[in-house]
Design a protein around this motif. Structure first.
Motif, PDB file in Angstrom:
ATOM      1  N   LYS A  39       0.826  -1.202   0.000  1.00 11.35           N
ATOM      2  CA  LYS A  39       0.000   0.000   0.000  1.00 11.35           C
ATOM      3  C   LYS A  39       0.865   1.260   0.000  1.00 11.35           C
ATOM      4  O   LYS A  39       1.719   1.453   0.875  1.00 11.35           O
ATOM      5  N   GLU A  40       0.622   2.101  -0.979  1.00  7.66           N
ATOM      6  CA  GLU A  40       1.419   3.310  -1.194  1.00  7.66           C
ATOM      7  C   GLU A  40       1.478   4.192   0.054  1.00  7.66           C
ATOM      8  O   GLU A  40       2.542   4.719   0.398  1.00  7.66           O
ATOM      9  N   GLU A  41       0.342   4.357   0.744  1.00  5.55           N
ATOM     10  CA  GLU A  41       0.308   5.289   1.874  1.00  5.55           C
ATOM     11  C   GLU A  41       1.214   4.843   3.029  1.00  5.55           C
ATOM     12  O   GLU A  41       1.612   5.653   3.877  1.00  5.55           O
ATOM     13  N   HIS A  42       1.550   3.556   3.084  1.00  2.93           N
ATOM     14  CA  HIS A  42       2.424   3.054   4.142  1.00  2.93           C
ATOM     15  C   HIS A  42       3.897   3.274   3.829  1.00  2.93           C
ATOM     16  O   HIS A  42       4.756   3.042   4.689  1.00  2.93           O
ATOM     17  N   LEU A  43       4.201   3.710   2.633  1.00  2.00           N
ATOM     18  CA  LEU A  43       5.589   3.848   2.194  1.00  2.00           C
ATOM     19  C   LEU A  43       5.977   5.303   1.939  1.00  2.00           C
ATOM     20  O   LEU A  43       6.979   5.583   1.291  1.00  2.00           O
ATOM     21  N   ILE A  44       5.155   6.222   2.446  1.00  2.72           N
ATOM     22  CA  ILE A  44       5.421   7.648   2.276  1.00  2.72           C
ATOM     23  C   ILE A  44       6.002   8.218   3.569  1.00  2.72           C
ATOM     24  O   ILE A  44       5.470   8.011   4.656  1.00  2.72           O
ATOM     25  N   GLY A  45       7.096   8.955   3.446  1.00  2.00           N
ATOM     26  CA  GLY A  45       7.755   9.537   4.602  1.00  2.00           C
ATOM     27  C   GLY A  45       7.194  10.891   4.984  1.00  2.00           C
ATOM     28  O   GLY A  45       6.262  11.403   4.353  1.00  2.00           O
ATOM     29  N   PRO A  46       7.748  11.521   6.008  1.00  4.01           N
ATOM     30  CA  PRO A  46       7.220  12.796   6.522  1.00  4.01           C
ATOM     31  C   PRO A  46       7.339  13.966   5.550  1.00  4.01           C
ATOM     32  O   PRO A  46       6.628  14.950   5.684  1.00  4.01           O
ATOM     33  N   PHE A  47       8.230  13.851   4.558  1.00  6.67           N
ATOM     34  CA  PHE A  47       8.393  14.930   3.587  1.00  6.67           C
ATOM     35  C   PHE A  47       7.907  14.521   2.199  1.00  6.67           C
ATOM     36  O   PHE A  47       8.203  15.184   1.213  1.00  6.67           O
ATOM     37  N   GLY A  48       7.162  13.416   2.146  1.00  8.22           N
ATOM     38  CA  GLY A  48       6.585  12.990   0.872  1.00  8.22           C
ATOM     39  C   GLY A  48       7.431  12.021   0.075  1.00  8.22           C
ATOM     40  O   GLY A  48       7.021  11.569  -1.001  1.00  8.22           O
ATOM     41  N   ILE A 260      -3.147  15.263  18.347  1.00 10.79           N
ATOM     42  CA  ILE A 260      -2.436  16.540  18.311  1.00 10.79           C
ATOM     43  C   ILE A 260      -2.008  16.744  16.865  1.00 10.79           C
ATOM     44  O   ILE A 260      -1.141  16.035  16.358  1.00 10.79           O
ATOM     45  N   GLU A 261      -2.607  17.686  16.182  1.00 12.10           N
ATOM     46  CA  GLU A 261      -2.358  17.860  14.762  1.00 12.10           C
ATOM     47  C   GLU A 261      -1.142  18.749  14.505  1.00 12.10           C
ATOM     48  O   GLU A 261      -0.915  19.738  15.197  1.00 12.10           O
ATOM     49  N   GLY A 262      -0.374  18.352  13.506  1.00 10.74           N
ATOM     50  CA  GLY A 262       0.800  19.123  13.145  1.00 10.74           C
ATOM     51  C   GLY A 262       1.398  18.595  11.860  1.00 10.74           C
ATOM     52  O   GLY A 262       0.886  17.641  11.268  1.00 10.74           O
ATOM     53  N   CYS A 263       2.470  19.220  11.413  1.00 12.69           N
ATOM     54  CA  CYS A 263       3.105  18.783  10.169  1.00 12.69           C
ATOM     55  C   CYS A 263       4.617  18.952  10.267  1.00 12.69           C
ATOM     56  O   CYS A 263       5.123  19.714  11.101  1.00 12.69           O
ATOM     57  N   TRP A 264       5.325  18.231   9.405  1.00 12.66           N
ATOM     58  CA  TRP A 264       6.778  18.290   9.362  1.00 12.66           C
ATOM     59  C   TRP A 264       7.245  19.319   8.342  1.00 12.66           C
ATOM     60  O   TRP A 264       6.623  19.496   7.302  1.00 12.66           O
ATOM     61  N   MET A 265       8.334  19.969   8.653  1.00 11.81           N
ATOM     62  CA  MET A 265       8.902  20.944   7.735  1.00 11.81           C
ATOM     63  C   MET A 265      10.405  21.044   7.999  1.00 11.81           C
ATOM     64  O   MET A 265      10.904  20.602   9.047  1.00 11.81           O
ATOM     65  N   VAL A 266      11.109  21.603   7.035  1.00 10.80           N
ATOM     66  CA  VAL A 266      12.543  21.862   7.208  1.00 10.80           C
ATOM     67  C   VAL A 266      12.740  23.367   7.164  1.00 10.80           C
ATOM     68  O   VAL A 266      12.793  23.975   6.096  1.00 10.80           O
ATOM     69  N   GLU A 267      12.781  23.977   8.349  1.00  9.41           N
ATOM     70  CA  GLU A 267      12.981  25.422   8.495  1.00  9.41           C
ATOM     71  C   GLU A 267      13.893  25.654   9.690  1.00  9.41           C
ATOM     72  O   GLU A 267      13.447  25.735  10.828  1.00  9.41           O
ATOM     73  N   ASP A 268      15.159  25.720   9.435  1.00  7.42           N
ATOM     74  CA  ASP A 268      16.165  25.847  10.483  1.00  7.42           C
ATOM     75  C   ASP A 268      15.951  27.138  11.282  1.00  7.42           C
ATOM     76  O   ASP A 268      15.985  28.236  10.715  1.00  7.42           O
ATOM     77  N   PRO A 269      15.742  27.037  12.607  1.00  8.68           N
ATOM     78  CA  PRO A 269      15.558  28.246  13.416  1.00  8.68           C
ATOM     79  C   PRO A 269      16.864  28.989  13.701  1.00  8.68           C
ATOM     80  O   PRO A 269      16.844  30.057  14.324  1.00  8.68           O
ATOM     81  N   VAL A 270      17.975  28.420  13.258  1.00  6.90           N
ATOM     82  CA  VAL A 270      19.305  29.041  13.394  1.00  6.90           C
ATOM     83  C   VAL A 270      19.604  29.378  14.858  1.00  6.90           C
ATOM     84  O   VAL A 270      19.893  30.526  15.209  1.00  6.90           O
ATOM     85  N   GLU A 279      23.613  19.068  14.539  1.00  5.86           N
ATOM     86  CA  GLU A 279      23.128  19.467  13.214  1.00  5.86           C
ATOM     87  C   GLU A 279      21.596  19.473  13.201  1.00  5.86           C
ATOM     88  O   GLU A 279      20.950  18.556  13.710  1.00  5.86           O
ATOM     89  N   TYR A 280      21.032  20.500  12.624  1.00  5.43           N
ATOM     90  CA  TYR A 280      19.570  20.585  12.487  1.00  5.43           C
ATOM     91  C   TYR A 280      19.075  19.560  11.462  1.00  5.43           C
ATOM     92  O   TYR A 280      19.703  19.353  10.421  1.00  5.43           O
ATOM     93  N   ILE A 281      17.930  18.944  11.764  1.00 13.00           N
ATOM     94  CA  ILE A 281      17.322  17.965  10.848  1.00 13.00           C
ATOM     95  C   ILE A 281      15.954  18.424  10.351  1.00 13.00           C
ATOM     96  O   ILE A 281      15.735  18.566   9.152  1.00 13.00           O
ATOM     97  N   ALA A 282      15.018  18.666  11.267  1.00 17.96           N
ATOM     98  CA  ALA A 282      13.653  18.992  10.854  1.00 17.96           C
ATOM     99  C   ALA A 282      12.888  19.587  12.019  1.00 17.96           C
ATOM    100  O   ALA A 282      13.365  19.597  13.155  1.00 17.96           O
ATOM    101  N   SER A 283      11.675  20.079  11.730  1.00 23.63           N
ATOM    102  CA  SER A 283      10.802  20.646  12.763  1.00 23.63           C
ATOM    103  C   SER A 283       9.394  20.108  12.584  1.00 23.63           C
ATOM    104  O   SER A 283       8.946  19.878  11.458  1.00 23.63           O
ATOM    105  N   TRP A 284       8.723  19.943  13.709  1.00 27.25           N
ATOM    106  CA  TRP A 284       7.304  19.585  13.707  1.00 27.25           C
ATOM    107  C   TRP A 284       6.543  20.799  14.221  1.00 27.25           C
ATOM    108  O   TRP A 284       6.853  21.319  15.303  1.00 27.25           O
ATOM    109  N   LYS A 285       5.557  21.272  13.444  1.00 27.07           N
ATOM    110  CA  LYS A 285       4.795  22.459  13.811  1.00 27.07           C
ATOM    111  C   LYS A 285       3.344  22.101  14.071  1.00 27.07           C
ATOM    112  O   LYS A 285       2.699  21.457  13.238  1.00 27.07           O
TER     113      LYS A 285
END
Length: 288
Positions: A39-48, A260-270, A279-285
């Motif tokens: 099933k395709e939906e089981h093989l999709i990661g947090p960034f698509g 708890i709803e949220g999404c993954w993104m790559v936005e380094d807060p520096v 090393e920065y990897i990712a953020s959950w918002k």
């Protein structure tokens, strides 16, 4: 993914199994595993990104191609293996591990034993079983089988050596707005359980390289890796990036179960980093 049981409880009770019963996997379990990875939906990661998984059944430790898969004596009586392929790139490895760990937790719910293996298996023997595409390699595998009631002395000794049952405390892993201030459990606005699931997650040699920084407004959780210098350098890839995918998966599944709803993104807060190995990897918002 729809868990039939609590994902949080599954994460709490999962542990590495290296010794299995000689009983073959049931037809029902084989069917459920095959259906899951189809099933395709089981093989999709947090960034698509899309993962690729293969399911290899064994008969007396031999594949249907007559191949004996090498694990250097670490695994006894495996009845199958789950194998995947990915490119040797930062986010490809993170997503691969996210997808693979979600699959491992599904296996745990079926009552099957698993064991993350990133360096203690013969890649050459597994590569002969699956069709690798350009620039792909096998980051890790897991054996599958029904856990043996009495684990071998070797299993217990290995858990002791890697301190598998000893997890770092919150004040060494999680931080409040900056790396200068440790995060206090009582001050996380409902995210205590997802963060705790990160702490309890498996990692290579139990190094627990994840570091989380929760924003002042409690809306964003930043995921960092604190690399162990020279770890896995002989393998030709950064194995600890897999640990970050595992941590993100644990956090994500706990949030989903707690609605708890949220999404993954790559936005380094520096932020000012903890040290030169961080090393920065990712953020959950969190969604508003």
């Amino acid at each position: 993914m729809n868990f039939t049981l609590s994902a949080i409880e599954t994460m709490r009770r999962r542990q590495s199994i290296r010794t299995y019963e000689q009983q073959s996997l049931s037809e029902a379990d084989v069917k459920q595993i095959s259906n899951y990875i189809s099933k395709e939906e089981h093989l999709i990661g947090p960034f698509g990104g899309r993962g690729r998984m293969d399911f290899i059944l064994l008969h007396r430790n031999v594949t249907d191609k007559g191949m004996k898969l090498g694990t250097y004596g670490f695994i006894k009586n495996p009845q199958a293996y789950l194998v995947g392929a990915a490119k040797n790139e930062k986010y490809a490895l993170v997503e691969y591990a996210f997808i693979f760990h979600r699959l491992i937790l599904f296996m745990t719910q079926l009552g099957l034993g698993t064991c993350w293996m990133g360096g203690t298996f013969s890649r050459n023997s597994f590569e002969k079983e699956i069709q690798l595409r350009d620039l792909e390699f096998i980051p890790c595998v897991t054996p599958l089988g029904y856990p043996k009631d009495k684990q071998r002395v070797f299993d217990k000794a290995l858990r002791f050596v890697v301190r598998a049952d000893n997890k770092k405390p919150w004040d060494r892993l999680f931080f409040d707005a900056s790396f200068a201030v440790p995060l206090v459990k009582e001050n996380v606005d409902g995210l205590e359980t997802p963060i705790e699931m990160v702490r309890l997650g498996p990692s290579a040699s139990n190094k627990q390289p994840w570091r989380l920084v929760l924003s002042t407004d409690r809306q964003v959780c930043h995921f960092y890796i604190e690399h162990t210098p020279n770890y896995s350098s002989k393998l030709g890839y950064k194995m600890q990036l897999l640990d970050m995918g595992i941590a993100m998966c644990q956090f994500d599944l706990a949030c989903r179960e707690l609605e708890i709803e949220g999404c993954w993104m790559v936005e380094d807060p520096v932020l000012d980093l903890k040290n030169e190995n961080t090393e920065y990897i990712a953020s959950w918002k969190m969604s508003k």
